[in-house]
Design a protein around this motif. Structure first.
Motif, PDB file in Angstrom:
ATOM      1  N   ASP A   5      -7.440 -51.971  26.943  1.00 34.88           N
ATOM      2  CA  ASP A   5      -7.898 -51.136  27.992  1.00 34.88           C
ATOM      3  C   ASP A   5      -8.660 -50.040  27.311  1.00 34.88           C
ATOM      4  N   LEU A  31       5.818 -53.119  36.868  1.00 34.60           N
ATOM      5  CA  LEU A  31       5.284 -52.557  35.478  1.00 34.60           C
ATOM      6  C   LEU A  31       5.946 -50.881  35.652  1.00 34.60           C
ATOM      7  N   SER A  34       3.020 -46.491  31.275  1.00 37.16           N
ATOM      8  CA  SER A  34       2.714 -46.558  29.756  1.00 37.16           C
ATOM      9  C   SER A  34       2.937 -44.878  29.395  1.00 37.16           C
ATOM     10  N   GLU A  40      -0.729 -49.570  33.471  1.00 38.70           N
ATOM     11  CA  GLU A  40      -2.307 -50.105  32.934  1.00 38.70           C
ATOM     12  C   GLU A  40      -2.758 -51.642  33.347  1.00 38.70           C
ATOM     13  N   THR A  42      -4.200 -53.540  31.901  1.00 37.77           N
ATOM     14  CA  THR A  42      -3.944 -54.461  30.660  1.00 37.77           C
ATOM     15  C   THR A  42      -2.635 -55.243  30.735  1.00 37.77           C
ATOM     16  N   ASP A  43      -1.533 -54.288  31.113  1.00 36.06           N
ATOM     17  CA  ASP A  43      -0.354 -54.611  31.369  1.00 36.06           C
ATOM     18  C   ASP A  43      -0.077 -55.719  32.378  1.00 36.06           C
ATOM     19  N   ARG A  46      -1.570 -58.937  31.031  1.00 36.36           N
ATOM     20  CA  ARG A  46      -0.685 -59.638  30.226  1.00 36.36           C
ATOM     21  C   ARG A  46       0.279 -60.417  30.970  1.00 36.36           C
ATOM     22  N   LEU A  47       0.708 -60.032  32.205  1.00 35.32           N
ATOM     23  CA  LEU A  47       1.719 -60.518  32.777  1.00 35.32           C
ATOM     24  C   LEU A  47       1.220 -61.950  33.174  1.00 35.32           C
TER      25      LEU A  47
END
Length: 135
Positions: A5, A31, A34, A40, A42-43, A46-47
């Protein structure tokens, strides 16, 4: 595949525009903040990736990613759009024009949408689309 990110130094020419389905709220709730104390994006991505549900499309020529996260970048994006529209005589991201060219609305429907806006440059632009004086 790696996702970062807003890296300080971009590792490639790609940027992301996210669009999510109905799973996004429950996934986002799962989540944890961070190190920056924030959730985030990006997290979240990612999931979706881990569930094999992340879909990535490379945008081709004619697309531009304009970051608008700061006052300065918002002004730069605005200036970019103004320059493109003035030089090409076309509007950027005009929903009515897009719908018309995709055949989702008819010329008659476009004119009806333009009618209440006729005193503005936007309304005039829509009228000209039907009249064939704009792309």
């Amino acid at each position: 595949m790696t996702m970062t990110d807003a890296p300080m130094t971009p590792t490639g020419p790609f940027a992301a525009v996210q669009q999510y389905d109905e799973q996004v709220v429950p996934l986002a709730r799962s989540l944890r903040p961070s190190a920056r104390g924030e959730l985030e994006i990006t997290d979240l991505n990612r999931l979706y990736f881990e569930k094999s549900q992340l879909r990535v499309e490379k945008l081709g020529r004619g697309f531009a990613w304009l970051d608008t996260g700061t006052h300065e970048s918002l002004l730069a994006a605005s200036n970019f759009i103004e320059t493109v529209e003035q030089r090409q005589g076309l509007m950027v991201a005009c929903p009515e024009e897009i719908a018309y060219h995709l055949g989702l609305i008819t010329a008659e429907q476009l004119l009806k949408l333009a009618e209440p806006l006729i005193k503005s440059g936007y309304g005039q632009y829509l009228m000209h689309l039907v009249q064939g004086t704009h792309a």
